[in-house]
Design a protein around this motif. Sequence first.
Motif, PDB file in Angstrom:
ATOM      1  N   ALA B  31       0.836  -1.196   0.000  1.00  0.00           N
ATOM      2  CA  ALA B  31       0.000   0.000   0.000  1.00  0.00           C
ATOM      3  C   ALA B  31       0.874   1.251   0.000  1.00  0.00           C
ATOM      4  O   ALA B  31       1.906   1.310   0.684  1.00  0.00           O
ATOM      5  N   LEU B  32       0.450   2.253  -0.759  1.00  0.00           N
ATOM      6  CA  LEU B  32       1.181   3.527  -0.838  1.00  0.00           C
ATOM      7  C   LEU B  32       0.177   4.673  -0.833  1.00  0.00           C
ATOM      8  O   LEU B  32      -0.844   4.599  -1.514  1.00  0.00           O
ATOM      9  N   TYR B  33       0.469   5.684  -0.042  1.00  0.00           N
ATOM     10  CA  TYR B  33      -0.433   6.818   0.150  1.00  0.00           C
ATOM     11  C   TYR B  33       0.316   8.118  -0.132  1.00  0.00           C
ATOM     12  O   TYR B  33       1.482   8.249   0.227  1.00  0.00           O
ATOM     13  N   TRP B  34      -0.407   9.089  -0.689  1.00  0.00           N
ATOM     14  CA  TRP B  34       0.099  10.461  -0.794  1.00  0.00           C
ATOM     15  C   TRP B  34      -0.805  11.358   0.048  1.00  0.00           C
ATOM     16  O   TRP B  34      -2.041  11.255  -0.010  1.00  0.00           O
ATOM     17  N   TYR B  35      -0.143  12.264   0.798  1.00  0.00           N
ATOM     18  CA  TYR B  35      -0.847  13.255   1.604  1.00  0.00           C
ATOM     19  C   TYR B  35      -0.241  14.629   1.313  1.00  0.00           C
ATOM     20  O   TYR B  35       0.902  14.734   0.873  1.00  0.00           O
ATOM     21  N   ARG B  36      -1.017  15.666   1.626  1.00  0.00           N
ATOM     22  CA  ARG B  36      -0.520  17.036   1.491  1.00  0.00           C
ATOM     23  C   ARG B  36      -0.647  17.733   2.846  1.00  0.00           C
ATOM     24  O   ARG B  36      -1.666  17.607   3.520  1.00  0.00           O
ATOM     25  N   GLN B  37       0.387  18.466   3.203  1.00  0.00           N
ATOM     26  CA  GLN B  37       0.385  19.204   4.467  1.00  0.00           C
ATOM     27  C   GLN B  37       0.627  20.677   4.174  1.00  0.00           C
ATOM     28  O   GLN B  37       1.746  21.081   3.871  1.00  0.00           O
ATOM     29  N   ARG B  38      -0.435  21.461   4.261  1.00  0.00           N
ATOM     30  CA  ARG B  38      -0.294  22.896   4.077  1.00  0.00           C
ATOM     31  C   ARG B  38       0.185  23.518   5.371  1.00  0.00           C
ATOM     32  O   ARG B  38      -0.027  22.993   6.460  1.00  0.00           O
ATOM     33  N   LEU B  39       0.804  24.664   5.269  1.00  0.00           N
ATOM     34  CA  LEU B  39       1.401  25.340   6.415  1.00  0.00           C
ATOM     35  C   LEU B  39       0.383  25.511   7.531  1.00  0.00           C
ATOM     36  O   LEU B  39      -0.693  26.071   7.321  1.00  0.00           O
ATOM     37  N   GLY B  40       0.742  25.023   8.722  1.00  0.00           N
ATOM     38  CA  GLY B  40      -0.111  25.193   9.891  1.00  0.00           C
ATOM     39  C   GLY B  40      -1.345  24.317   9.904  1.00  0.00           C
ATOM     40  O   GLY B  40      -2.217  24.515  10.757  1.00  0.00           O
ATOM     41  N   GLN B  41      -1.434  23.365   8.993  1.00  0.00           N
ATOM     42  CA  GLN B  41      -2.616  22.506   8.936  1.00  0.00           C
ATOM     43  C   GLN B  41      -2.227  21.038   9.049  1.00  0.00           C
ATOM     44  O   GLN B  41      -1.057  20.679   8.971  1.00  0.00           O
ATOM     45  N   GLY B  42      -3.227  20.219   9.245  1.00  0.00           N
ATOM     46  CA  GLY B  42      -2.995  18.784   9.281  1.00  0.00           C
ATOM     47  C   GLY B  42      -2.798  18.230   7.890  1.00  0.00           C
ATOM     48  O   GLY B  42      -2.810  18.950   6.897  1.00  0.00           O
ATOM     49  N   PHE B  45      -5.446  13.667   2.872  1.00  0.00           N
ATOM     50  CA  PHE B  45      -5.276  12.514   2.002  1.00  0.00           C
ATOM     51  C   PHE B  45      -5.454  12.927   0.550  1.00  0.00           C
ATOM     52  O   PHE B  45      -6.367  13.683   0.214  1.00  0.00           O
ATOM     53  N   LEU B  46      -4.593  12.400  -0.316  1.00  0.00           N
ATOM     54  CA  LEU B  46      -4.699  12.681  -1.746  1.00  0.00           C
ATOM     55  C   LEU B  46      -5.092  11.446  -2.543  1.00  0.00           C
ATOM     56  O   LEU B  46      -6.097  11.444  -3.249  1.00  0.00           O
ATOM     57  N   ILE B  47      -4.279  10.381  -2.444  1.00  0.00           N
ATOM     58  CA  ILE B  47      -4.498   9.203  -3.278  1.00  0.00           C
ATOM     59  C   ILE B  47      -3.890   7.983  -2.599  1.00  0.00           C
ATOM     60  O   ILE B  47      -2.936   8.105  -1.815  1.00  0.00           O
ATOM     61  N   TYR B  48      -4.417   6.813  -2.924  1.00  0.00           N
ATOM     62  CA  TYR B  48      -4.024   5.568  -2.265  1.00  0.00           C
ATOM     63  C   TYR B  48      -3.923   4.464  -3.314  1.00  0.00           C
ATOM     64  O   TYR B  48      -4.846   4.274  -4.106  1.00  0.00           O
ATOM     65  N   PHE B  49      -2.803   3.754  -3.299  1.00  0.00           N
ATOM     66  CA  PHE B  49      -2.579   2.600  -4.160  1.00  0.00           C
ATOM     67  C   PHE B  49      -2.494   1.351  -3.294  1.00  0.00           C
ATOM     68  O   PHE B  49      -1.820   1.340  -2.266  1.00  0.00           O
ATOM     69  N   GLN B  50      -3.152   0.287  -3.731  1.00  0.00           N
ATOM     70  CA  GLN B  50      -3.066  -0.990  -3.035  1.00  0.00           C
ATOM     71  C   GLN B  50      -2.812  -2.060  -4.092  1.00  0.00           C
ATOM     72  O   GLN B  50      -3.720  -2.421  -4.851  1.00  0.00           O
ATOM     73  N   GLY B  51      -1.595  -2.546  -4.137  1.00  0.00           N
ATOM     74  CA  GLY B  51      -1.237  -3.593  -5.087  1.00  0.00           C
ATOM     75  C   GLY B  51      -1.566  -3.184  -6.508  1.00  0.00           C
ATOM     76  O   GLY B  51      -1.248  -2.081  -6.952  1.00  0.00           O
ATOM     77  N   ASN B  52      -2.241  -4.073  -7.218  1.00  0.00           N
ATOM     78  CA  ASN B  52      -2.620  -3.801  -8.602  1.00  0.00           C
ATOM     79  C   ASN B  52      -4.064  -3.338  -8.747  1.00  0.00           C
ATOM     80  O   ASN B  52      -4.573  -3.239  -9.874  1.00  0.00           O
ATOM     81  N   THR B  70       3.671   1.820 -10.490  1.00  0.00           N
ATOM     82  CA  THR B  70       3.828   0.586 -11.236  1.00  0.00           C
ATOM     83  C   THR B  70       4.020  -0.561 -10.259  1.00  0.00           C
ATOM     84  O   THR B  70       5.023  -0.613  -9.541  1.00  0.00           O
ATOM     85  N   GLY B  71       3.038  -1.436 -10.193  1.00  0.00           N
ATOM     86  CA  GLY B  71       3.127  -2.582  -9.291  1.00  0.00           C
ATOM     87  C   GLY B  71       3.257  -2.135  -7.855  1.00  0.00           C
ATOM     88  O   GLY B  71       2.470  -1.336  -7.363  1.00  0.00           O
ATOM     89  N   GLU B  72       4.256  -2.645  -7.163  1.00  0.00           N
ATOM     90  CA  GLU B  72       4.475  -2.279  -5.760  1.00  0.00           C
ATOM     91  C   GLU B  72       5.763  -1.493  -5.611  1.00  0.00           C
ATOM     92  O   GLU B  72       6.454  -1.585  -4.597  1.00  0.00           O
TER      93      GLU B  72
END
Lengths: 115, 115
Positions: B31-42, B45-52, B70-72
């Motif tokens: 599993a792979l996740y992307w998150y964004r953290q703006r200044l002074g904020q929590g 969540f942006l996007i999540y990959f799980q296997g194929n 691509t893959g894992e």
Amino acid sequence: GDSVTQMEGPVTLSEEAFLTINCTYTATGYPSLFWYVQYPGEGLQLLLKATKADDKGSNKGFEATYRKETTSFHLEKGSVQVSDSAVYFCALSAAGGTSYGKLTFGQGTILTVHP
Amino acid sequence: GAGVSQSPSNKVTEKGKDVELRCDPISGHTALYWYRQRLGQGLEFLIYFQGNSAPDKSGLPSDRFSAERTGESVSTLTIQRTQQEDSAVYLCASSFTSGGKNIQYFGAGTRLSVL
């Protein structure tokens, strides 16, 4: 949707003081709860977690208890050190459905500990 | 490597340019996740990959944002026609599998500044 609310910061304490950072959440089902810590210049690190009601997570002297009845996961430490100065994030991971696995974060609380 | 690696660590770009951010997850993490953290904020969540499986793109803020994996292995987050509001720290996390009981390990992030 799911949400996490942390107490307003920043928090400034003297060394050896007692620390509480409040965290409450809104979620369906039984989410897993986490505290992450971000030390200056470093990435997020997992501090502790709890996966079901009444579980207590603990690490490095920090503790937090999963309270289903009050939907809370407050972070506590009996005696803080200067090295605990960091940003602390409360987070939850949904129990299932399309949000499964994604973390929802609170806004973060800046802790500064003075000698 | 031992942890999640992100590159570049800092990126300064001009408004309207495209940027690519790279994430190398921990070997074996599905599993792979992307998150964004703006200044002074929590973190958001942006996007999540799980296997194929098809990725969960529900957190992407606009069609200017896209990500591939691509893959894992490595993932790339692309932001087209960057805007000043895209300035933030972009964090990648990976875990052994999906689900709230599995720990997400975070990279140090890419700090994006859009001038």
